[in-house]
Motif scaffolding. Structure first.
Motif, PDB file in Angstrom:
ATOM      1  N   UNK A 317       0.831  -1.202   0.000  1.00 25.33           N
ATOM      2  CA  UNK A 317       0.000   0.000   0.000  1.00 25.33           C
ATOM      3  C   UNK A 317       0.869   1.258   0.000  1.00 25.33           C
ATOM      4  N   UNK A 318       1.936   1.252   0.782  1.00 27.06           N
ATOM      5  CA  UNK A 318       2.844   2.399   0.802  1.00 27.06           C
ATOM      6  C   UNK A 318       3.485   2.603  -0.566  1.00 27.06           C
ATOM      7  N   UNK A 319       3.960   1.529  -1.164  1.00 28.54           N
ATOM      8  CA  UNK A 319       4.614   1.644  -2.468  1.00 28.54           C
ATOM      9  C   UNK A 319       3.633   2.062  -3.555  1.00 28.54           C
ATOM     10  N   UNK A 320       2.381   1.633  -3.470  1.00 25.09           N
ATOM     11  CA  UNK A 320       1.391   2.074  -4.444  1.00 25.09           C
ATOM     12  C   UNK A 320       1.111   3.564  -4.288  1.00 25.09           C
ATOM     13  N   UNK A 321       1.062   4.009  -3.064  1.00 24.56           N
ATOM     14  CA  UNK A 321       0.852   5.440  -2.834  1.00 24.56           C
ATOM     15  C   UNK A 321       2.026   6.258  -3.365  1.00 24.56           C
ATOM     16  N   UNK A 322       3.225   5.704  -3.247  1.00 25.33           N
ATOM     17  CA  UNK A 322       4.406   6.402  -3.749  1.00 25.33           C
ATOM     18  C   UNK A 322       4.607   6.188  -5.250  1.00 25.33           C
ATOM     19  N   UNK A 323       3.912   5.222  -5.840  1.00 29.89           N
ATOM     20  CA  UNK A 323       4.055   4.958  -7.273  1.00 29.89           C
ATOM     21  C   UNK A 323       5.358   4.276  -7.639  1.00 29.89           C
ATOM     22  N   UNK A 324       5.830   3.369  -6.799  1.00 32.53           N
ATOM     23  CA  UNK A 324       7.087   2.665  -7.058  1.00 32.53           C
ATOM     24  C   UNK A 324       6.856   1.166  -6.921  1.00 32.53           C
TER      25      UNK A 324
END
Length: 362
Positions: A317-324
């Motif tokens: 979820x964190x990486x999706x929010x950051x787009x990575x």
């Protein structure tokens, strides 16, 4: 009618050439035949005849071409789409370089096991280094993708202090170090302009809790008399859970577990994680942990599978929010340090708590 009159009528009939019927059979001469009805005279119009013949020829050519090439037989008929051959089924492939991933995993495992069973202080140093690198990856991605400047210096110093305090003083020392680290983040950020202060310190406190504080429970596992065995159980169950989820999900996975967060995870993979972790937990509790029993291992494995899956989804979820896709590139085939700590960090307090309840803290 008598025979004489009938014969006369027949003779009279034969005497009229234009009314005489042609005899049937092979004796009939075609050249002597007379037309009973005159054919109509068609005027000679060369252009019209040529146009009609040309049209007939073109129509015949069109029909022949249609039959040969699969095109329409009539002009108002829509051409049929050629039947396309379906592509051959693609074999499932792993998303990462498995050779590099296995090689790096084996190397890290050797370092961890060597430091774990030789000198405990060395393993504490390994945890502290992993925490500092993980904080650097997290804060760097936050600044690159969101413009959030969480102060790294107080986080790194406070994170390393948390690990040592948890090992020396237990949970009480870990909480005190966490509070002091959060205070240091608030003060450190005051040296810069106030714009973005709230989001920067909020991200800093979150990073302090997410990485070093959760990692402190690994140090607290190590502080017990059978600390190395407890840490090894924690590591084995987490790795086995991840491996079971990957293997079963890759082979049998059809139903998505959380498609909006992590499209690669499946319900079948979750069942694989639970099964693998429960078996490994029963074995570890029976043969590695002093005073442990196999049924406790089943419960421990179930809890580890749940916490590891939630931890993986949380970082996704964190990486999706950051787009990575990955937090870093330090570990070939794995991504960054944080990409390996995603399931370990939330699992550490779960294993610590259950082992305390099952066999005590020392």
């Amino acid at each position: 009618m008598n025979d004489s009159s009938w014969g006369a009528s027949q003779a009279g009939y034969r005497g009229a050439p234009e009314m005489q019927a042609a005899p049937a059979g092979p004796a009939y001469d075609v050249h002597d035949a007379q037309h009973t009805r005159p054919m109509p005279i068609v005027p000679d119009v060369p252009d019209a005849g040529r146009d009609a013949d040309d049209r007939d020829d073109r129509d015949e050519r069109d029909r022949g071409a249609a039959r040969r090439g699969g095109g329409p037989l009539f002009r108002d008929e829509k051409p049929q789409e050629p039947m396309s051959t379906p592509p051959p089924p693609q074999k499932k492939r792993a998303g990462r370089d498995l050779r590099a991933a296995i090689g790096v995993g084996v190397g890290l495992g050797a370092v961890i096991v060597a430091s774990l069973f030789v000198v405990k202080a060395v393993f504490i140093g390994v945890i502290a280094i992993a925490v500092v690198v993980g904080l650097w990856e997290l804060t760097s991605r936050l600044e690159e993708r969101k413009g959030i400047k969480a102060p790294l210096v107080p986080l790194a110093v406070g994170g390393a202090a948390m690990i040592v305090a948890g090992y020396v003083r237990g949970a009480e020392g870990a909480w005190v170090a966490m509070a002091l680290t959060a205070l240091a983040v608030l003060v450190w950020r005051m040296t810069e302009p106030p714009e973005g202060y709230l989001k920067d310190v909020t991200a800093g406190v979150f990073a302090a809790f997410y990485v070093p504080f959760l990692a402190t429970f690994v140090a607290m596992l190590l502080s017990a008399d059978d600390g190395p065995q407890r840490v090894l159980t924690f590591l084995l169950l987490t790795v086995v859970s991840d491996t079971g989820a990957y293997a079963v999900g890759w082979r049998f996975g059809k139903h998505k577990l959380a498609p909006r967060i992590s499209p690669g995870k499946t319900r079948e993979g979750l069942f694989g994680a639970v099964a693998f972790a429960m078996v490994a937990g029963a074995l570890c509790m029976q043969f590695l942990i002093d005073g442990g029993t196999w049924w406790q291992g089943l419960l421990l494995g179930l809890a580890v599978a749940a916490s590891a899956t939630l931890g993986d989804l949380g970082e996704s979820m964190i990486k999706r929010d950051l787009g990575i896709k990955d937090m870093g590139t330090l570990l070939p085939g794995h991504g960054g340090i944080m990409d390996r700590l995603d399931s370990l960090l939330p699992t550490a307090p779960v294993v610590w708590l259950l082992l305390v309840l099952f066999v005590g803290s020392s």
